[in-house]
Design a protein around this motif. Sequence first.
Motif, PDB file in Angstrom:
ATOM      1  N   LYS A  58      23.169 -10.997 -19.990  1.00 41.91           N
ATOM      2  CA  LYS A  58      23.383 -11.098 -18.539  1.00 41.91           C
ATOM      3  C   LYS A  58      22.223 -11.859 -17.884  1.00 41.91           C
ATOM      4  O   LYS A  58      22.443 -12.752 -17.054  1.00 41.91           O
ATOM      5  CB  LYS A  58      23.505  -9.700 -17.946  1.00 41.91           C
ATOM      6  N   LEU A  59      20.988 -11.510 -18.268  1.00 42.91           N
ATOM      7  CA  LEU A  59      19.828 -12.213 -17.715  1.00 42.91           C
ATOM      8  C   LEU A  59      19.777 -13.657 -18.202  1.00 42.91           C
ATOM      9  O   LEU A  59      19.393 -14.560 -17.450  1.00 42.91           O
ATOM     10  CB  LEU A  59      18.536 -11.483 -18.075  1.00 42.91           C
ATOM     11  N   ALA A  60      20.164 -13.892 -19.450  1.00 39.64           N
ATOM     12  CA  ALA A  60      20.180 -15.254 -19.993  1.00 39.64           C
ATOM     13  C   ALA A  60      21.189 -16.114 -19.231  1.00 39.64           C
ATOM     14  O   ALA A  60      20.927 -17.293 -18.964  1.00 39.64           O
ATOM     15  CB  ALA A  60      20.507 -15.232 -21.481  1.00 39.64           C
ATOM     16  N   GLU A  61      22.318 -15.533 -18.858  1.00 44.57           N
ATOM     17  CA  GLU A  61      23.317 -16.270 -18.072  1.00 44.57           C
ATOM     18  C   GLU A  61      22.765 -16.625 -16.692  1.00 44.57           C
ATOM     19  O   GLU A  61      22.927 -17.748 -16.208  1.00 44.57           O
ATOM     20  CB  GLU A  61      24.593 -15.452 -17.939  1.00 44.57           C
ATOM     21  N   ALA A  63      19.608 -16.945 -15.956  1.00 44.18           N
ATOM     22  CA  ALA A  63      18.580 -17.958 -16.200  1.00 44.18           C
ATOM     23  C   ALA A  63      19.207 -19.331 -16.412  1.00 44.18           C
ATOM     24  O   ALA A  63      18.695 -20.335 -15.892  1.00 44.18           O
ATOM     25  CB  ALA A  63      17.731 -17.560 -17.414  1.00 44.18           C
ATOM     26  N   GLN A  64      20.304 -19.383 -17.160  1.00 45.07           N
ATOM     27  CA  GLN A  64      20.970 -20.669 -17.412  1.00 45.07           C
ATOM     28  C   GLN A  64      21.519 -21.260 -16.122  1.00 45.07           C
ATOM     29  O   GLN A  64      21.368 -22.457 -15.873  1.00 45.07           O
ATOM     30  CB  GLN A  64      22.102 -20.499 -18.431  1.00 45.07           C
ATOM     31  N   ASN A  65      22.111 -20.422 -15.287  1.00 52.00           N
ATOM     32  CA  ASN A  65      22.642 -20.905 -14.008  1.00 52.00           C
ATOM     33  C   ASN A  65      21.531 -21.488 -13.139  1.00 52.00           C
ATOM     34  O   ASN A  65      21.707 -22.546 -12.524  1.00 52.00           O
ATOM     35  CB  ASN A  65      23.364 -19.779 -13.266  1.00 52.00           C
ATOM     36  N   TRP A  66      20.383 -20.813 -13.092  1.00 55.95           N
ATOM     37  CA  TRP A  66      19.272 -21.308 -12.269  1.00 55.95           C
ATOM     38  C   TRP A  66      18.665 -22.569 -12.876  1.00 55.95           C
ATOM     39  O   TRP A  66      18.367 -23.524 -12.161  1.00 55.95           O
ATOM     40  CB  TRP A  66      18.226 -20.222 -12.061  1.00 55.95           C
ATOM     41  N   ALA A  67      18.485 -22.591 -14.177  1.00 56.35           N
ATOM     42  CA  ALA A  67      17.933 -23.775 -14.841  1.00 56.35           C
ATOM     43  C   ALA A  67      18.841 -24.987 -14.605  1.00 56.35           C
ATOM     44  O   ALA A  67      18.349 -26.086 -14.311  1.00 56.35           O
ATOM     45  CB  ALA A  67      17.757 -23.520 -16.339  1.00 56.35           C
ATOM     46  N   CYS A 139      16.538 -15.716 -21.209  1.00 58.29           N
ATOM     47  CA  CYS A 139      15.954 -17.031 -20.940  1.00 58.29           C
ATOM     48  C   CYS A 139      16.954 -18.133 -21.244  1.00 58.29           C
ATOM     49  O   CYS A 139      17.902 -17.936 -22.011  1.00 58.29           O
ATOM     50  CB  CYS A 139      14.709 -17.247 -21.798  1.00 58.29           C
ATOM     51  N   ALA A 140      16.694 -19.291 -20.680  1.00 55.04           N
ATOM     52  CA  ALA A 140      17.555 -20.453 -20.916  1.00 55.04           C
ATOM     53  C   ALA A 140      16.765 -21.725 -20.642  1.00 55.04           C
ATOM     54  O   ALA A 140      15.712 -21.694 -20.001  1.00 55.04           O
ATOM     55  CB  ALA A 140      18.786 -20.395 -20.014  1.00 55.04           C
ATOM     56  N   VAL A 141      17.315 -22.827 -21.119  1.00 53.88           N
ATOM     57  CA  VAL A 141      16.735 -24.145 -20.863  1.00 53.88           C
ATOM     58  C   VAL A 141      17.864 -25.086 -20.451  1.00 53.88           C
ATOM     59  O   VAL A 141      18.981 -24.991 -20.957  1.00 53.88           O
ATOM     60  CB  VAL A 141      15.976 -24.685 -22.095  1.00 53.88           C
ATOM     61  N   ALA A 142      17.564 -25.957 -19.494  1.00 62.06           N
ATOM     62  CA  ALA A 142      18.488 -27.016 -19.088  1.00 62.06           C
ATOM     63  C   ALA A 142      17.749 -28.336 -19.243  1.00 62.06           C
ATOM     64  O   ALA A 142      16.547 -28.421 -18.974  1.00 62.06           O
ATOM     65  CB  ALA A 142      18.952 -26.818 -17.646  1.00 62.06           C
ATOM     66  N   VAL A 151      13.756 -21.238 -17.852  1.00 68.63           N
ATOM     67  CA  VAL A 151      13.772 -20.103 -16.935  1.00 68.63           C
ATOM     68  C   VAL A 151      13.908 -18.824 -17.752  1.00 68.63           C
ATOM     69  O   VAL A 151      14.747 -18.744 -18.645  1.00 68.63           O
ATOM     70  CB  VAL A 151      14.955 -20.195 -15.938  1.00 68.63           C
ATOM     71  N   CYS A 152      13.079 -17.841 -17.434  1.00 70.81           N
ATOM     72  CA  CYS A 152      13.237 -16.497 -17.985  1.00 70.81           C
ATOM     73  C   CYS A 152      13.377 -15.532 -16.820  1.00 70.81           C
ATOM     74  O   CYS A 152      12.637 -15.627 -15.835  1.00 70.81           O
ATOM     75  CB  CYS A 152      12.060 -16.085 -18.855  1.00 70.81           C
TER      76      CYS A 152
END
Length: 166
Positions: A58-61, A63-67, A139-142, A151-152
Amino acid sequence: MIGDLEADILGYRAGWALALVAAASAAAADQSLAGQMLAAHNAVRAEVKTRPLEWSDKLAEAAQNWANRLIVEHTLAHQQHPNYGENLFEANGSNATPEEVVKRWAAEASNYDYKTNRCRGACGHYTQIVWRDTRRVGCAVARSPGREVWVCEYDPPGNYVGQRPY
């Protein structure tokens, strides 16, 4: 028709093969962005003896949306009304690894004085990583040509004024 011994051997071999596939899948998962980010975060937390974090899809999603938004908008900024703690990292002209990202944030530990609970310069990324009450991270990366944003998101968030991180 095969005998009981032959059936046992075939069953053993099939079970062994499934165990090998499961082990390979677990090893591959540990090499994923999630596995690498979680391991890097928990290595920093272990240094100050705070409980290991758990990965949150859920947090990774989030983070991905914000990135993704930061890449599209060509900016780097925290969310205005966050539900979570948040660390950001930007790389221009090169790609970073999860370990490098966390290492850069963790390097702020040298700016944090536990005795006085103060920072000399930036230390908020570090204190969020080690915040004692935080339990989950995602966390995620764009990426765009020549730029990437990491973003984490942390839950519950940390960095409360006047409180020590650990």
